[in-house]
Design a protein around this motif. Structure first.
Motif, PDB file in Angstrom:
ATOM      1  N   ASN A   1       0.830  -1.215   0.000  1.00  0.00           N
ATOM      2  CA  ASN A   1       0.000   0.000   0.000  1.00  0.00           C
ATOM      3  C   ASN A   1       0.860   1.259   0.000  1.00  0.00           C
ATOM      4  OD1 ASN A   1      -2.340  -1.533   0.064  1.00  0.00           O
ATOM      5  ND2 ASN A   1      -2.540  -1.428   2.281  1.00  0.00           N
TER       6      ASN A   1
ATOM      7  N   ARG B   1     -16.726  10.712  -1.141  1.00  0.00           N
ATOM      8  CA  ARG B   1     -16.650   9.286  -0.849  1.00  0.00           C
ATOM      9  C   ARG B   1     -15.267   8.676  -1.115  1.00  0.00           C
ATOM     10  NH1 ARG B   1     -22.520   7.100  -3.182  1.00  0.00           N
ATOM     11  NH2 ARG B   1     -23.802   8.549  -1.930  1.00  0.00           N
ATOM     12  N   LEU B   2     -14.244   9.380  -0.650  1.00  0.00           N
ATOM     13  CA  LEU B   2     -12.886   8.869  -0.793  1.00  0.00           C
ATOM     14  C   LEU B   2     -12.237   8.587   0.557  1.00  0.00           C
ATOM     15  CD1 LEU B   2     -11.418  10.967  -3.747  1.00  0.00           C
ATOM     16  CD2 LEU B   2     -12.167   8.578  -3.738  1.00  0.00           C
TER      17      LEU B   2
ATOM     18  N   ASP C   1     -11.144   6.295   3.503  1.00  0.00           N
ATOM     19  CA  ASP C   1     -10.744   4.889   3.571  1.00  0.00           C
ATOM     20  C   ASP C   1     -10.427   4.327   2.183  1.00  0.00           C
ATOM     21  OD1 ASP C   1     -10.054   2.806   5.215  1.00  0.00           O
ATOM     22  OD2 ASP C   1     -12.005   1.837   5.116  1.00  0.00           O
ATOM     23  N   THR C   2      -9.803   5.165   1.353  1.00  0.00           N
ATOM     24  CA  THR C   2      -9.341   4.714   0.042  1.00  0.00           C
ATOM     25  C   THR C   2      -7.916   5.212  -0.178  1.00  0.00           C
ATOM     26  OG1 THR C   2     -10.138   6.677  -1.143  1.00  0.00           O
ATOM     27  CG2 THR C   2     -11.685   4.832  -0.890  1.00  0.00           C
TER      28      THR C   2
ATOM     29  N   ILE D   1      -7.410   6.586   6.503  1.00  0.00           N
ATOM     30  CA  ILE D   1      -7.470   5.129   6.373  1.00  0.00           C
ATOM     31  C   ILE D   1      -7.862   4.495   7.709  1.00  0.00           C
ATOM     32  CG2 ILE D   1      -6.211   3.038   5.784  1.00  0.00           C
ATOM     33  CD1 ILE D   1      -6.631   4.895   3.427  1.00  0.00           C
TER      34      ILE D   1
ATOM     35  N   LYS E   1      -6.026  -1.604   4.046  1.00  0.00           N
ATOM     36  CA  LYS E   1      -5.571  -0.444   3.289  1.00  0.00           C
ATOM     37  C   LYS E   1      -4.560   0.393   4.058  1.00  0.00           C
ATOM     38  CE  LYS E   1      -9.939  -0.220   0.771  1.00  0.00           C
ATOM     39  NZ  LYS E   1     -11.178   0.547   0.502  1.00  0.00           N
TER      40      LYS E   1
END
Length: 276
Positions: A72, A133-134, A136-137, A217, A222
């Motif tokens: 990651n 909506r980003l 935890d990406t 995160i 992730k």
């Protein structure tokens, strides 16, 4: 004792003081848990073991999956570095070749923006990523890091472009080259030290960044390397063996990037500072 010898001794002492913690961590990663926790520690392991490294790769639960943490971080670091360089090259070249009223002040503002503390921005960043909506990406983390580190890269590369005589591009234009071809065939190769320096700066900065990563995160699969290291530390207990082993492995990718390109990094920083 002459002055040159004194300077060398002082430099060696400073290096020894700075590097000793790293050697201690590396050597401790080969010690057993009992040897690490002993009240009379030794520098070198008395009974070397690879158990801590084996546990890092054998434990693959979502909250503790160090190989995935490394992957990651590599994805985030390389992606952020690549996007930042693309944006910074275009921005720096524009500021250097197409000045406008107040462009010099704007270039200095970029550096001011970079050095401003990021803590007050945590809430707005979280709200913005939540709205699109980003949260935890990895993409959300990459976009935030790009916005954070691109200003410094623009400021650094701007000085490189300004130092390259524009007559080189004009001569290429006279020979029939387009403006774009003159840029990537003549100007861009001359800025390789600055580009490498900027990429390494962004990569190393993202590799060790913790605060924003912790904010954005939350899912274990992730997590990046700093969050992975934090998972070995709890309120009740610290897993020293896996922690020092993971810390040792964390340094390897940074050295793999830095050592082969160190000459570009040093010359890039020195040249950028002098040109500015």
């Amino acid at each position: 004792m002459n002055k040159e010898l004194k300077r060398k001794i002082i430099v060696l002492l400073v290096l020894a003081i700075m590097l000793f913690p790293f050697f201690w961590i590396i050597l401790s990663s080969f010690k057993s848990s009992r040897e690490i926790m002993t009240m009379a520690p030794s520098l070198f392991p008395q009974d070397p073991t690879l158990a801590h490294y084996q546990s890092l790769f054998s434990t693959r639960i979502p909250s503790k999956d160090f190989p995935t943490n490394i992957i990651n971080s590599l994805i985030v670091g390389i992606s952020t570095g690549t996007i930042s360089i693309f944006i910074s090259v275009l921005g720096a070249y524009s500021l250097a070749r197409f000045p406008f009223k107040g462009s010099a002040t704007f270039g200095k503002i970029l550096l001011v923006v970079y050095v401003l503390p990021g803590i007050p921005l945590l809430l707005p960043i979280y709200a913005l990523l939540s709205n699109i909506r980003l949260i935890d990406t990895l993409l959300g983390l990459i976009l935030v890091y790009t916005a954070m580190y691109s200003p410094f890269s623009v400021w650094l590369l701007k000085s490189f472009f300004e130092a390259i005589p524009i007559e080189l591009e004009e001569a290429a234009r006279v020979d029939g080259a387009s403006a774009l071809r003159a840029f990537y065939s003549i100007t861009l190769p001359l800025c390789v030290p600055g580009i490498v320096t900027s990429f390494m700066f962004v990569f190393v900065s993202t590799w060790g960044e913790y605060t924003l990563a912790q904010l954005i995160i939350t899912e274990g699969a992730k997590k990046t390397v700093p969050l992975g290291l934090a998972s070995y530390m709890t309120d009740q207990y610290i897993e020293w063996g896996p922690l020092v082993a993971a810390t040792t492995l964390t340094v390897i990718p940074v050295l793999a990037v830095f050592l082969p390109l160190s000459k570009y990094f040093i010359s890039g920083l020195s040249a950028g500072a002098l040109k500015e």
